[in-house]
Design an enzyme around this catalytic site. Structure first.
Site, PDB file in Angstrom:
ATOM      1  N   LYS A  19      -4.354  -0.034  -8.629  1.00 28.85           N
ATOM      2  CA  LYS A  19      -3.909  -1.365  -9.009  1.00 28.85           C
ATOM      3  C   LYS A  19      -5.104  -2.152  -9.498  1.00 28.85           C
ATOM      4  O   LYS A  19      -6.170  -2.136  -8.876  1.00 28.85           O
ATOM      5  CB  LYS A  19      -3.259  -2.097  -7.829  1.00 28.85           C
ATOM      6  CG  LYS A  19      -2.799  -3.509  -8.180  1.00 28.85           C
ATOM      7  CD  LYS A  19      -2.157  -4.208  -7.009  1.00 28.85           C
ATOM      8  CE  LYS A  19      -1.741  -5.625  -7.398  1.00 28.85           C
ATOM      9  NZ  LYS A  19      -1.095  -6.348  -6.279  1.00 28.85           N
TER      10      LYS A  19
ATOM     11  N   LYS B  34     -10.884  -7.672 -11.046  1.00 26.55           N
ATOM     12  CA  LYS B  34     -10.857  -6.506 -11.914  1.00 26.55           C
ATOM     13  C   LYS B  34     -12.067  -5.606 -11.660  1.00 26.55           C
ATOM     14  O   LYS B  34     -13.142  -6.083 -11.294  1.00 26.55           O
ATOM     15  CB  LYS B  34     -10.834  -6.962 -13.373  1.00 26.55           C
ATOM     16  CG  LYS B  34     -10.561  -5.867 -14.387  1.00 26.55           C
ATOM     17  CD  LYS B  34     -10.453  -6.445 -15.789  1.00 26.55           C
ATOM     18  CE  LYS B  34     -10.168  -5.351 -16.812  1.00 26.55           C
ATOM     19  NZ  LYS B  34     -10.042  -5.902 -18.187  1.00 26.55           N
ATOM     20  N   SER B  35     -11.876  -4.295 -11.883  1.00 26.68           N
ATOM     21  CA  SER B  35     -12.931  -3.282 -11.751  1.00 26.68           C
ATOM     22  C   SER B  35     -13.478  -3.173 -10.334  1.00 26.68           C
ATOM     23  O   SER B  35     -14.595  -2.715 -10.121  1.00 26.68           O
ATOM     24  CB  SER B  35     -14.089  -3.555 -12.733  1.00 26.68           C
ATOM     25  OG  SER B  35     -13.613  -3.585 -14.068  1.00 26.68           O
ATOM     26  N   ARG B  36     -12.689  -3.633  -9.371  1.00 28.77           N
ATOM     27  CA  ARG B  36     -13.077  -3.587  -7.953  1.00 28.77           C
ATOM     28  C   ARG B  36     -14.287  -4.462  -7.638  1.00 28.77           C
ATOM     29  O   ARG B  36     -14.915  -4.319  -6.591  1.00 28.77           O
ATOM     30  CB  ARG B  36     -13.349  -2.144  -7.486  1.00 28.77           C
ATOM     31  CG  ARG B  36     -12.125  -1.229  -7.521  1.00 28.77           C
ATOM     32  CD  ARG B  36     -11.034  -1.752  -6.605  1.00 28.77           C
ATOM     33  NE  ARG B  36      -9.921  -0.830  -6.439  1.00 28.77           N
ATOM     34  CZ  ARG B  36      -8.781  -0.880  -7.149  1.00 28.77           C
ATOM     35  NH1 ARG B  36      -8.643  -1.819  -8.078  1.00 28.77           N
ATOM     36  NH2 ARG B  36      -7.817  -0.022  -6.931  1.00 28.77           N
ATOM     37  N   LEU B  37     -14.619  -5.399  -8.536  1.00 30.57           N
ATOM     38  CA  LEU B  37     -15.707  -6.335  -8.273  1.00 30.57           C
ATOM     39  C   LEU B  37     -15.108  -7.587  -7.633  1.00 30.57           C
ATOM     40  O   LEU B  37     -15.109  -8.681  -8.201  1.00 30.57           O
ATOM     41  CB  LEU B  37     -16.445  -6.662  -9.573  1.00 30.57           C
ATOM     42  CG  LEU B  37     -17.104  -5.457 -10.256  1.00 30.57           C
ATOM     43  CD1 LEU B  37     -17.777  -5.879 -11.563  1.00 30.57           C
ATOM     44  CD2 LEU B  37     -18.112  -4.796  -9.326  1.00 30.57           C
TER      45      LEU B  37
END
Length: 216
Positions: free
Chosen positions: A9, A193-196
């Site tokens: 996700k 977003k981007s797991r950041l």
């Protein structure tokens, strides 16, 4: 079964930065809780409670927040339950709210104390009659032979307190009441977003809250 390892996700709904967050974590929590209520999420008041007893083995369960202010987070339960015993042995706990639809998590840690008898009495009196009877009927966390035990207990309690039904119903059981977690640490997590992800932690330093960003 689908391959759960492949589930993904992308979190892109919102952001959390220091400039937009409150200096006081209880105020920031109030903002996020109100937004969860306004979004009409399913059970936005549900939180996971983690406790650790004398054995050092942690346990978790879902409970419902029933109040909060600068003093802490309040919920109500049976004092003789597993969590009640563990809190008596080790009066520290952690709470977690997960508002999936908003891509948010709030984690809270601190010391736990019992709510006052007046607070517990007032909340118990506000509960539906069936819930008040259930508090008397259920030996929470104890092994029982079948559901019929609960039904029979509830019928017995109803009979015992029949004379009180016209004057407010059964009183609060002595083994039932509130707890308040007095926070020393809060963490607010906003998926990005981007797991950041954004993670802001508030920790108590003396009487002041220190706000700091954690790496995701």
């Amino acid at each position: 079964m689908d391959d759960i390892a492949s589930l993904r996700k992308s979190y892109e709904r919102a952001e959390l930065d220091e400039a937009a967050s409150k200096a006081d974590p209880s105020e920031q929590f109030g903002v996020w809780l109100q937004q969860a209520l306004d979004a009409q999420l399913p059970e936005p008041n549900a939180m996971t409670l983690a406790t650790v007893g004398a054995t050092g083995r942690p346990s978790t369960r879902v409970v419902l927040i029933k109040g909060f202010d600068a003093r802490g987070i309040v919920w109500y339960t049976n004092y003789t339950s597993r969590k009640g015993h563990e809190l008596a042995e080790n009066p520290y706990a952690a709470l977690q709210f997960h508002w999936v639809e908003l891509e948010r998590v709030v984690r809270i840690e601190g010391r736990v104390e019992k709510a006052t008898a007046q607070e517990s009495d007032a909340y118990f009196a506000s509960r539906p009659l069936d819930s008040r009877i259930g508090a008397w009927a259920s030996p929470q966390s104890q092994v029982i032979a079948s559901r019929s035990v609960l039904v029979a207990n509830a019928a017995k309690v109803s009979g015992q307190f029949l004379s009180t039904l016209l004057t407010g119903g059964p009183p609060r059981p002595p083994h039932w009441g509130g707890y308040r977690l007095v926070p020393d640490t809060w963490e607010f997590w906003q998926g990005r977003k981007s797991r950041l992800h954004d993670r802001l932690r508030y920790r108590l330093d003396g009487s002041a809250w220190v706000r700091e960003r954690l790496a995701p």
